[in-house]
Scaffold this motif. Structure first.
Motif, short mmCIF file in Angstrom:
data_model
loop_
_atom_site.label_atom_id
_atom_site.label_comp_id
_atom_site.label_asym_id
_atom_site.label_seq_id
_atom_site.Cartn_x
_atom_site.Cartn_y
_atom_site.Cartn_z
N THR A 1 0.85 -1.19 0.00
CA THR A 1 0.00 0.00 0.00
C THR A 1 0.88 1.23 0.00
OG1 THR A 1 -0.06 0.21 2.41
CG2 THR A 1 -1.65 -1.29 1.39
N PRO A 2 0.35 2.40 -0.39
CA PRO A 2 1.18 3.61 -0.33
C PRO A 2 1.76 3.86 1.05
CG PRO A 2 -0.79 4.01 -1.63
CD PRO A 2 -0.95 2.65 -1.03
N ILE A 3 0.98 3.57 2.09
CA ILE A 3 1.48 3.82 3.45
C ILE A 3 2.55 2.79 3.82
CG2 ILE A 3 0.85 3.83 5.89
CD1 ILE A 3 -1.76 5.14 5.11
N SER A 4 2.35 1.51 3.45
CA SER A 4 3.38 0.51 3.78
C SER A 4 4.68 0.81 3.05
CB SER A 4 2.88 -0.90 3.44
OG SER A 4 2.80 -1.11 2.04
N GLU A 5 4.61 1.35 1.83
CA GLU A 5 5.82 1.74 1.12
C GLU A 5 6.49 2.93 1.82
OE1 GLU A 5 7.22 0.15 -1.41
OE2 GLU A 5 5.65 -1.37 -1.26
#
Length: 410
Positions: free
Chosen positions: A73-77
């Motif tokens: 996800t964008p946040i996990s990246e």
């Protein structure tokens, strides 16, 4: 490969058959169960392809990065890129998966090992019942089913909690018991919780801002519904069926703990509004706040390890890469945790965002008008959150009403 226990746990967690002790109306429909099974199966394939099904230790952070990096996800990246930064470590207390634990510290303890000179570079300038159940029914959708699955596959001996966390099943149950003994009604009521924790003026605390807005929308809706059924406080106090329901929650929910602040009876309309608002908020927004970001913040295991294989470094000199890698959970435990997060961080089946309840539950034009106003207010909150997040490097999307589900169904 995953251990046989993990495969068995995942299989039972997504069984095509509903628990026999539940009626069909309380169970996941077939499409919901199929989606959970597909998600769990896909997670197992990813884990095996990444080599996370075996091995008790890592050789280096390079091995960890090679196994865990990839589409996320964008946040996990974002987490992968910033997990070692002090600012991001602190920001997770505001925007991570435990935003309700932040509490103001009014004074430093005398033995605090950090001096003002040490932190100065980080600081800016100048900073030193039936009627009630019609209202609540959408917020209980599938909750019995998911709780049964949790007992059978997460908290069962040898299950995923035992495999993926250091405290294991017994430690988790002990922590839950300790937390329940300390639980208070005030901490579940957002305005009182924010005041009690002293976090009303902390900048960038998006959970507070979004939770207060959603609490206000729910409270206004509940006030309107309650006023339709109870004209005076006395009518609340004299509703024996209502009082029996509240008494059961006090007796069996908080085990009769008077220090919890939970009532054994409700004697006024404002008290009923507060109680119902609390239940709806906890079954929707509070659960979203502490559940939906788990994969985002823990998929990169070094940021949120579920277990440690040795005590963390006690001194800066001990904080070598070799020791840190040896401290991290091994590939097998990492795989078990990722399999769990791949399932529990996302809703399955047909989404039911907050406010999407069927109008069939509400008879009459006035209740339906209240529902329309509730939906309109939630839409405004959603627009504000999306506009704010568009300007943030690290967005906080978890309390966007479009993403908040009406019930705890995962």
């Amino acid at each position: 490969m995953m251990t046989q226990e993990a495969v068995t746990s995942q299989g039972s967690m997504t069984s095509p058959q509903p628990p026999p002790q539940l009626s069909p109306t309380l169970s996941f429909p077939l499409i919901h169960r199929a989606e959970l099974a597909a998600r769990a199966g896909a997670a197992q394939i990813r884990i095996r392809l990444r080599g996370l099904g075996s091995g008790d230790s890592w050789r280096s952070f390079g091995d960890i990065r090679a196994a865990l990096e990839g589409p996320g996800t964008p946040i996990s990246e974002y987490v992968v890129q910033h997990w070692q930064e002090d600012a991001f470590f602190g920001e997770q207390f505001l925007s991570g998966v435990n935003p309700v634990l932040l509490r103001r510290c009014p004074r430093l303890p005398p033995n605090f090992p950090v001096s003002a000179a040490m932190v100065a570079p980080s600081l800016g300038p100048h900073t030193c019942l039936e009627k009630e159940m019609e209202l609540l029914l959408p917020h209980l959708r599938f909750t019995f089913h998911i709780n049964i699955l949790a007992r059978e596959t997460l908290l069962n001996p040898g299950g995923i909690i035992d495999q993926a966390t250091s405290v294991g099943r017994e430690g988790t149950l002990a922590l839950v018991a300790r937390a329940m003994a300390a639980l208070t009604l005030r901490e579940l009521c957002v305005p009182e919780d924010i005041e009690e924790r002293g976090v009303g003026d902390i900048p960038g605390y998006h959970y507070r801002d979004d939770a207060m807005d959603i609490w206000g929308a729910i409270e206004s809706y509940v006030q309107g519904i309650v006023a339709l059924f109870y004209a005076e406080d006395e009518e609340v106090a004299e509703d024996e069926e209502l009082q029996e329901w509240v008494g059961e929650i006090f007796t069996y929910g908080v085990l009769g703990n008077e220090s919890s602040g939970f009532p054994s009876r409700l004697r006024s309309r404002p008290a009923l509004v507060r109680f119902l608002t609390m239940i709806i908020f906890c079954c929707s927004a509070r659960h979203a706040a502490v559940n939906s970001g788990q994969y985002d913040y823990a998929a990169w295991m070094p940021n949120t390890p579920g277990s440690l294989q040795r005590p963390p470094p006690a001194t800066e000199a001990e904080a070598t890469e070799e020791l840190l890698v040896a401290t991290m959970p091994g590939p097998r435990a990492t795989g078990a945790l990722l399999a769990l997060l791949s399932v529990v961080s996302y809703e399955g089946g047909e989404p039911r965002p907050l406010g999407s309840r069927s109008q069939d539950l509400l008879a009459g034009s006035v209740p339906r008008s209240l529902l329309r106003r509730f939906r309109s207010r939630l839409a405004g909150i959603s627009r504000r959150i999306r506009a704010r997040n568009a300007a943030l490097a690290l967005p906080y999307p978890y309390l966007d009403p479009r993403r908040v589900q009406e019930s705890i169904a995962i």
